[in-house]
Design a protein around this motif. Structure first.
Motif, mmCIF file in Angstrom:
data_model
loop_
_atom_site.group_PDB
_atom_site.id
_atom_site.type_symbol
_atom_site.label_atom_id
_atom_site.label_comp_id
_atom_site.label_asym_id
_atom_site.label_seq_id
_atom_site.Cartn_x
_atom_site.Cartn_y
_atom_site.Cartn_z
ATOM 1 N N UNK A 1 18.517 -24.308 -10.116
ATOM 2 C CA UNK A 1 18.319 -24.669 -8.678
ATOM 3 C C UNK A 1 19.088 -24.842 -7.826
ATOM 4 N N UNK B 1 21.479 -24.309 4.067
ATOM 5 C CA UNK B 1 20.608 -24.149 4.763
ATOM 6 C C UNK B 1 19.215 -24.568 4.163
ATOM 7 N N UNK C 1 15.276 -26.564 3.971
ATOM 8 C CA UNK C 1 14.107 -26.336 4.633
ATOM 9 C C UNK C 1 12.934 -27.645 3.905
ATOM 10 N N UNK D 1 7.764 -29.598 -0.419
ATOM 11 C CA UNK D 1 8.614 -28.882 -1.124
ATOM 12 C C UNK D 1 9.943 -28.740 -0.301
ATOM 13 N N UNK E 1 18.187 -21.769 1.471
ATOM 14 C CA UNK E 1 18.367 -20.666 1.794
ATOM 15 C C UNK E 1 19.751 -20.031 2.107
ATOM 16 N N UNK E 2 19.783 -19.060 2.908
ATOM 17 C CA UNK E 2 21.290 -18.590 3.055
ATOM 18 C C UNK E 2 22.008 -17.963 2.008
ATOM 19 N N UNK E 3 23.125 -17.300 2.261
ATOM 20 C CA UNK E 3 23.665 -16.507 1.323
ATOM 21 C C UNK E 3 24.165 -17.183 0.048
ATOM 22 N N UNK F 1 20.204 -16.490 -1.007
ATOM 23 C CA UNK F 1 20.010 -15.327 -0.644
ATOM 24 C C UNK F 1 19.054 -15.400 0.697
ATOM 25 N N UNK G 1 16.110 -15.317 1.186
ATOM 26 C CA UNK G 1 15.104 -15.867 0.573
ATOM 27 C C UNK G 1 14.870 -17.462 0.529
ATOM 28 N N UNK G 2 13.622 -17.979 0.456
ATOM 29 C CA UNK G 2 13.837 -19.536 -0.112
ATOM 30 C C UNK G 2 13.862 -19.641 -1.361
ATOM 31 N N UNK G 3 14.655 -20.600 -1.827
ATOM 32 C CA UNK G 3 14.318 -21.242 -3.308
ATOM 33 C C UNK G 3 13.799 -22.491 -3.170
ATOM 34 N N UNK G 4 12.687 -22.841 -3.949
ATOM 35 C CA UNK G 4 12.072 -24.129 -3.526
ATOM 36 C C UNK G 4 12.391 -25.197 -4.983
ATOM 37 N N UNK G 5 12.385 -26.432 -4.546
ATOM 38 C CA UNK G 5 12.583 -27.405 -5.639
ATOM 39 C C UNK G 5 11.028 -27.412 -6.213
ATOM 40 N N UNK G 6 11.018 -28.546 -7.265
ATOM 41 C CA UNK G 6 9.753 -28.528 -7.852
ATOM 42 C C UNK G 6 8.598 -29.295 -7.189
#
Lengths: 115, 117
Positions: free
Chosen positions: A2, A32, A34, A90, A94-96, A100, A102-107
């Motif tokens: 993650x 980036x 959020x 949460x 994001x970002x490249x 990418x 899309x958003x990658x979330x924490x737990x």
């Protein structure tokens, strides 16, 4: 692996006290970041984001977050907690290089504000 | 302000059945994302579309498919349902595919609860 980590499953705070929900990131390049909040049986609501610029980001409902590059952190804060702030929070990247386009979330961190 | 609309909000299906979830993005948004959130889990990215073309693919099972239509709404089709597919499925939308590193924001719908029995 993650890109963001939320080290606390739950945070308890008394109403009126300041609250902090922690998030650390491991994104190379420009991160980036959020914050989203999820109330029970509800969708994810956007709170704030850090793209570039000032390290202190102000968002919805009186929340703010501080981007700290040296500590690779993006902690969510509020000066005075309300019972209605109780929800699941949460952090996401994001970002490249952070997931990418899309958003990658924490737990997630469950915040409980008590009277 | 208009939000992301998902339907149905709740769905109960039996194993091996098929389910279709629909998503209507915020007006003028051209990018749609699908996420799956299992019980007590963080949302996991499934797939996204920009201007009706698949723009990114995540952990979407082969039994699932999705598409974005000419009016920008999207549908997630799930076949041969398994008990483990029971989850909250989120749709999100944004203006442009680069929302995570531009000034745009990704907005989520209320989610569709799928229960497989």
């Amino acid at each position: 692996a993650q890109s963001v980590a939320q080290p606390e499953d739950q945070v308890n705070v008394a109403e009126g006290n300041p609250l902090t929900v922690k998030c650390t990131y491991s994104v190379s390049g420009n991160p980036y970041l959020f914050w989203y909040v999820q109330y029970p049986n509800r969708g994810l609501q956007f709170l704030l984001k850090y793209i570039t610029g000032d390290n202190l980001v102000k968002g919805s409902y009186g929340f703010e977050a501080e981007f700290n590059k040296s500590q690779t952190s993006f902690h969510l804060k509020k000066p005075s907690a309300l019972v209605s702030d109780s929800a699941l929070y949460f952090c996401a990247s994001g970002g490249l290089t952070g997931g990418g386009n899309k958003l990658t979330f924490g737990t997630g961190t469950q915040l409980k504000v008590e009277l | 302000a208009a939000g992301v609309i998902q339907s149905p909000r709740h769905l109960i299906k039996e194993k091996r059945e098929t389910a279709t979830l629909k998503c209507y993005p915020i007006p003028r948004h051209d990018t749609v994302y699908w996420y799956q959130q299992g019980p007590g889990q963080d949302p996991q990215f499934l797939i996204s579309f920009y201007e009706k073309m698949q723009s990114d693919k995540g952990s979407i099972p082969d039994r699932f498919s999705a598409q974005q239509f000419s009016d920008y709404h999207s549908e997630l089709n799930m076949s041969s349902l398994e008990l483990g597919d029971s989850a909250l499925y989120f749709c999100a939308s944004s203006l442009n595919w680069d929302a995570t590193f531009s000034g745009n924001t990704i907005y989520f719908g209320e989610g569709s609860w799928l229960t497989v029995v």
